[in-house]
Design a protein around this motif. Structure first.
Motif, short mmCIF file in Angstrom:
data_model
loop_
_atom_site.label_atom_id
_atom_site.label_comp_id
_atom_site.label_asym_id
_atom_site.label_seq_id
_atom_site.Cartn_x
_atom_site.Cartn_y
_atom_site.Cartn_z
N ALA A 189 -32.32 -54.85 27.21
CA ALA A 189 -31.99 -53.85 26.19
C ALA A 189 -31.29 -54.48 24.99
O ALA A 189 -31.46 -54.04 23.85
CB ALA A 189 -31.13 -52.74 26.77
N GLU A 190 -30.53 -55.53 25.23
CA GLU A 190 -29.76 -56.18 24.17
C GLU A 190 -30.57 -57.22 23.41
O GLU A 190 -30.16 -57.66 22.34
CB GLU A 190 -28.51 -56.84 24.78
CG GLU A 190 -27.53 -55.83 25.32
CD GLU A 190 -26.49 -56.44 26.24
OE1 GLU A 190 -26.51 -57.67 26.47
OE2 GLU A 190 -25.64 -55.67 26.73
N ARG A 191 -31.71 -57.65 23.94
CA ARG A 191 -32.53 -58.67 23.31
C ARG A 191 -33.23 -58.10 22.07
O ARG A 191 -33.82 -57.05 22.11
CB ARG A 191 -33.58 -59.19 24.29
CG ARG A 191 -34.28 -60.44 23.80
CD ARG A 191 -35.78 -60.43 24.07
NE ARG A 191 -36.49 -59.31 23.51
CZ ARG A 191 -36.86 -59.20 22.23
NH1 ARG A 191 -36.56 -60.13 21.35
NH2 ARG A 191 -37.53 -58.14 21.81
N TRP A 192 -33.13 -58.80 20.97
CA TRP A 192 -33.85 -58.43 19.76
C TRP A 192 -34.14 -59.70 18.99
O TRP A 192 -33.70 -60.78 19.38
CB TRP A 192 -33.09 -57.39 18.94
CG TRP A 192 -31.75 -57.82 18.42
CD1 TRP A 192 -30.61 -58.01 19.14
CD2 TRP A 192 -31.41 -58.11 17.07
NE1 TRP A 192 -29.58 -58.40 18.33
CE2 TRP A 192 -30.04 -58.48 17.05
CE3 TRP A 192 -32.11 -58.11 15.86
CZ2 TRP A 192 -29.38 -58.83 15.88
CZ3 TRP A 192 -31.43 -58.45 14.71
CH2 TRP A 192 -30.09 -58.81 14.72
N ILE B 163 -28.94 -52.49 20.33
CA ILE B 163 -29.29 -52.22 21.72
C ILE B 163 -30.44 -51.21 21.73
O ILE B 163 -30.37 -50.16 21.09
CB ILE B 163 -28.08 -51.71 22.51
CG1 ILE B 163 -26.99 -52.79 22.53
CG2 ILE B 163 -28.49 -51.30 23.92
CD1 ILE B 163 -25.70 -52.34 23.17
N ALA B 164 -31.48 -51.53 22.47
CA ALA B 164 -32.65 -50.65 22.56
C ALA B 164 -32.28 -49.33 23.21
O ALA B 164 -31.53 -49.29 24.19
CB ALA B 164 -33.75 -51.33 23.38
N GLN B 165 -32.78 -48.26 22.63
CA GLN B 165 -32.59 -46.93 23.19
C GLN B 165 -33.80 -46.64 24.08
O GLN B 165 -34.80 -46.10 23.63
CB GLN B 165 -32.46 -45.89 22.06
CG GLN B 165 -31.28 -46.14 21.14
CD GLN B 165 -29.96 -46.20 21.89
OE1 GLN B 165 -29.60 -45.29 22.62
NE2 GLN B 165 -29.24 -47.29 21.72
N THR B 166 -33.70 -47.04 25.33
CA THR B 166 -34.83 -46.95 26.25
C THR B 166 -34.96 -45.55 26.85
O THR B 166 -33.98 -44.81 26.92
CB THR B 166 -34.66 -47.99 27.38
OG1 THR B 166 -33.46 -47.73 28.09
CG2 THR B 166 -34.62 -49.41 26.81
#
Length: 191
Positions: A17-20, A5-8
């Motif tokens: 945020a979960e897309r990678w 999860i991206a740390q925005t």
């Protein structure tokens, strides 16, 4: 595996945020007929210059002749892992209309469509990885694309697989922390 999860710096939609972009796909996962209809519907509704919708896709499921053609066109490390994806999609920009008039924003518009497709796929529990490392001429020849249709990128899509499905050289890279440049670096002029 580390959290993906991206740390925005500010809150964003959970789906974003979960897309990678994983490289480890489950080679036993297959997509039932109709499973990708929602992602292409999302792409269909992306914005485009003058509503020209200059995006086209080549969808190939693992095991098909088309999948083999796309896989053969992949270069670099992409060729070592993408074959485990349930499907490969060639993202194509229509850079001229049927009368030969240029569509200068076609690649940008295609990018919007693929972004919509990506977010929809994530929301449906699928994962995908965009690739620029492929032989465009091989794709053009394999699918007899007219000159106005330009292959821009390839997308691998499917379910996550374990690290054991990756060559050892890519395993550390798959688990590395996600990083982006600071938000402040993205804005060139701020008035």
């Amino acid at each position: 595996m580390n959290s993906r999860i991206a740390q925005t710096s500010v809150p964003v939609l959970d789906t974003l945020a979960e897309r990678w972009s994983p490289r480890a796909f489950d080679p036993d996962h297959s997509l039932p007929e109709g499973a990708l209809r929602g992602i292409f519907e999302a792409a269909r509704w992306a914005p485009s210059a003058s509503n020209t919708q200059p995006w086209r896709f080549i969808l190939a499921r693992r095991g098909s002749d088309s999948f083999a053609k796309i896989r053969e066109a992949l270069v670099g490390t992409n060729a070592s892992w993408a074959g485990n994806a349930a499907a490969l999609i060639v993202n194509v920009a229509e850079t001229e209309d049927a009368e030969g008039n240029a569509r200068p924003w076609a690649e940008y518009d295609l990018g919007q469509a693929v972004a919509h497709l990506s977010v929809q796929a994530q929301s449906e529990g699928l994962h995908l990885h965009q690739m620029g490392g492929f032989d465009r001429q091989a794709i053009r020849a394999a699918f007899a694309l007219e000159a106005r249709f330009v292959p821009v990128s390839v997308t691998a899509i499917g379910a996550l697989g374990g690290l054991d499905h990756l060559p050892e050289a890519l395993r550390d890279r798959e688990q590395a922390p996600r990083e982006r440049m600071p938000l402040e670096n993205l804005i060139l002029v701020r008035d």
